[in-house]
Write a protein that holds these residues in place. Structure first.
Motif: not given
Ligand code: NAD
Ligand code: DEZ
Length: 384
Positions: A69, A93, A125, A128, A130
Motif C-alpha cells: 500500500s 491489506n 491518516g 485506505l 484509516g
Molecule cells: N504495517 C503494515 O503492515 C502496513 C500495512 C499497510 C499499510 N502500511 C502503511 O500505512 C500507511 C497508510 O496506508 P494507507 O493504505 O491508508 O495509505 P493511503 O495512502 O491510502 O493513506 C495515507 C493517508 O495519510 C495521510 N497523511 C499524509 N501525511 C500526513 C500527516 N502529516 N498527518 C496525517 N495524515 C497524513 C494522507 O493524506 C493519506 O490520506 C501506508 O502508507 C503504509 O506505509 C503499513
C-alpha cells in the motif's frame, strides 16, 4: 518472445495466477541489484526493495509493481520520466491492518472496555487503512477523531488537530511516510508530542517506523509516566532497537498487513495491472480461491468485550508475533537480528482474516450477532 518477470520471493501465487505463458524468476528483495535485471521485462517487489534510477536505468524493465500500500520505497517521478509502467496494491491489506489494531487493543489491559464506555480513538491518516479502521470502530460503537491535514475538513468526519488526537485515549498512526511540506509525517511524533502523552494512553504504530522519532520514544519510555506503546514498524528496519522493543507492550516484525488474504489480493491486483500495462495476451487471470473455513463458535454468556476478544483470538494471537520478534531480537548481535527480522517476515504463518468468516450465534438478533457483523463476519444461527 516470452515475457520475463523478476518477482520478490515473498510475493505468493504469481505462478498460479499468470500460468505458464511467462518466465518467472524469483529473488530475495532486500539486495536486488541492476545486474539481475538485464533481461527482465517486469519487476514485482515488496517494500524492502528501493526502486529508482540506480536499480533500473539501462535495463529493459517496462513495468514495476509493488505488492504494498505504501510507495515510499519507489521513486515515482523517475519511473514516470522513464515511461516505466507502475502499479501498487492500495487497500489490499487495509483490513489486515485493522484486525491487527483491534487485536492489539483487545490484548492490552482494559482499553476495549474503556473505549466502549465512552473513550475515543485518535486516528492519524484518513487513507485506505484509516478509513477501514474508522468504519470498524464505528460499527463497534467506539468514538473516534481523525487528523489528516492533507484532506479538506468536510471530507474528514470527526476532524481534529494533531494536538486533539494526542489527548485521545488511544492513538492509531496510519499516515503514509512523507517528507513533503507543510505536513510531513516523518517524525510526526517527536519529543514534544510524546511529552504530551500520559500513562493511561496507548499508541499503536502500524504505518512506517520513521513516523515516530525512535530515540525520542525510547527516552520517553524511560520515564514512569510513559504511555503504553505497540509497534509493528521500526525506524531502521530490518534493525530493531532492542532497548525500545524491551519497553513496548507489543512489538512485531512489520506484519500487520500480512494476512494471507491480503497477500493474495495484492498479487492479483499487480498481475492484472501488469497484464493491462504491457498489453500481454493471457487467458483471463484466475482468482486465487482461499480455502473455505468451518464456522467459528463463540462461547455464550461472555461480555461483548470478551466476545470480541474470543472472536479475534479464533484467527489471530498477536502476542505470538510479539514473542517471535523478542526471541529473534533480544540478546542477539545486530546483523543476526536483522536477518532474523527478514526471516520472520518471509516465513510468516498463513494468517487468515476474520472478515468474511461465518460465526455461529444463538440469537441472530442479539448483541453477539451485532458484534460479529461489526467485525465483517457473517452470523449464522447455531443449534439450540
Ligand atoms: N504495517 C503494515 O503492515 C502496513 C500495512 C499497510 C499499510 N502500511 C502503511 O500505512 C500507511 C497508510 O496506508 P494507507 O493504505 O491508508 O495509505 P493511503 O495512502 O491510502 O493513506 C495515507 C493517508 O495519510 C495521510 N497523511 C499524509 N501525511 C500526513 C500527516 N502529516 N498527518 C496525517 N495524515 C497524513 C494522507 O493524506 C493519506 O490520506 C501506508 O502508507 C503504509 O506505509 C503499513
Ligand atoms: O505498505 C504496505 O503495504 C505494508 O507495509 C506491507 O505489509 C509491507 O510489506 P512488505 O512489502 O515489506 O513485505
Amino acid at each position: 518472445m516470452t515475457l520475463r518477470i523478476l518477482v520478490d520471493e515473498n510475493i505468493p501465487a504469481v505462478e498460479a495466477i499468470l500460468g505458464s505463458g511467462v518466465d518467472i524468476l524469483r529473488s530475495p528483495g532486500r539486495n536486488l541489484c541492476r545486474d539481475q535485471l538485464q533481461d527482465v521485462d517486469a519487476l514485482l517487489v515488496r517494500s524492502v526493495t528501493r526502486v529508482d534510477a540506480n536499480l533500473l536505468a539501462g535495463t529493459p524493465v517496462r513495468f514495476v509493481g509493488t505488492a504494498t500500500s505504501g510507495t515510499d520505497h519507489v521513486d515515482l517521478n523517475w519511473l514516470r520520466s522513464a515511461q516505466i509502467g507502475f502499479a501498487f496494491a492500495p487497500g489490499a491489506n487495509a483490513n489486515s491492518v485493522v484486525e491487527y489494531v483491534i487485536a492489539a487493543i483487545a490484548y492490552n489491559g482494559n482499553y476495549l472496555e474503556r473505549l466502549r464506555a465512552g473513550g475515543t480513538v485518535g486516528v492519524v491518516g484518513y487513507g485506505l487503512v484509516g478509513k477501514a479502521l474508522v468504519a470498524r470502530l464505528s460499527a463497534l460503537g467506539i468514538a473516534y477523531r481523525i487528523c489528516d491535514p492533507w484532506l479538506s475538513e468536510p471530507s474528514v468526519p470527526g476532524h481534529a488537530t494533531l494536538k486533539e488526537i494526542l489527548a485521545c485515549d488511544l492513538i492509531c498512526l496510519h499516515p503514509e511516510l512523507t517528507h513533503r511540506e507543510p505536513w510531513p509525517s516523518y517524525h510526526l511524533l517527536g519529543e514534544a508530542e510524546l511529552a504530551a502523552l500520559a500513562k493511561e494512553q496507548l499508541v499503536i504504530n502500524a504505518s512506517r517506523g520513521p513516523i515516530i522519532d525512535g530515540n525520542a520514544l525510547l527516552e520517553r519510555l524511560n520515564h514512569p509516566d510513559s504511555p503504553a506503546v505497540v509497534l509493528d514498524v521500526w525506524e531502521h528496519e530490518p534493525q530493531v532497537d532492542a532497548e525500545l522493543l524491551a519497553k513496548v507492550q507489543l512489538g512485531t516484525a512489520h506484519i500487520a498487513g500480512y494476512s494471507f488474504d491480503a497477500k493474495l489480493r495484492a498479487t492479483h491486483m499487480l498481475c492484472s495491472a501488469m497484464v493491462a500495462s504491457l498489453g500481454i495476451n493471457l487467458p483471463e487471470l484466475p482468482d486465487q480461491a482461499l480455502a473455505a473455513r468451518k464456522p467459528l463458535c463463540l462461547p455464550e454468556h461472555l461480555s461483548i468485550e470478551d466476545s470480541l476478544r474470543a472472536l479475534i483470538r479464533c484467527c489471530y494471537r498477536i502476542e505470538e508475533d510479539d514473542h517471535l520478534l523478542r526471541r529473534a531480537t533480544l540478546d542477539r548481535a545486530s546483523d543476526t537480528q536483522a536477518q532474523e527480522f527478514d526471516q520472520l517476515r518471509k516465513n510468516y504463518a498463513k494468517r487468515r482474516e476474520l472478515a468474511g468468516q461465518s460465526v455461529l450465534v444463538q440469537d441472530l438478533l442479539g448483541p453477539q450477532a451485532t458484534l460479529v457483523s461489526a467485525m465483517g463476519c457473517v452470523p449464522i444461527a447455531g443449534d439450540d
